[in-house]
Design an enzyme around this catalytic site. Sequence first.
Site, PDB file in Angstrom:
ATOM      1  N   CYS A 139       0.829  -1.217   0.000  1.00 59.69           N
ATOM      2  CA  CYS A 139       0.000   0.000   0.000  1.00 59.69           C
ATOM      3  C   CYS A 139       0.862   1.265   0.000  1.00 59.69           C
ATOM      4  O   CYS A 139       1.546   1.544   0.984  1.00 59.69           O
ATOM      5  CB  CYS A 139      -0.916  -0.061   1.230  1.00 59.69           C
ATOM      6  SG  CYS A 139      -1.726   1.486   1.642  1.00 59.69           S
ATOM      7  N   CYS A 187       0.073   3.802   2.742  1.00 57.08           N
ATOM      8  CA  CYS A 187       0.518   3.263   4.035  1.00 57.08           C
ATOM      9  C   CYS A 187       1.983   3.584   4.269  1.00 57.08           C
ATOM     10  O   CYS A 187       2.395   3.885   5.392  1.00 57.08           O
ATOM     11  CB  CYS A 187       0.316   1.741   4.088  1.00 57.08           C
ATOM     12  SG  CYS A 187      -1.397   1.209   3.940  1.00 57.08           S
TER      13      CYS A 187
END
Length: 110
Positions: free
Chosen positions: A31, A34
């Site tokens: 991600c 993230c």
Amino acid sequence: MGKALEITDSTFEDLIKGDKPVLVDFWAEWCGPCKMIGPVVEQLAGEYDGKAVIGKMDVDMNSSVPAKFGIRSIPTLMIFKGGQLVDKVVGVVPKTTLEDKLNAQIEATV
């Protein structure tokens, strides 16, 4: 300097039952957003050492807790207090937003 805890499905329940606010960053290795918020979470872990618990849960390695809370987008950051969900942020936000949310929970404890 504190470091964000690695939280798992098996350690989650005991961790959030404490008297300090707990910030959990639900993330995954693949991600991109993230990876943007990860360093901020690590900074908070150091700055809030002793005042709050800061941790990260890899949603690819742990599925039951993210499923329980219906997490569909990551990063999702949740703040728990006394075993209850008290605040939630989805996506990348400025560090000050997370600080404000944590401080509100810490002040509510005093």
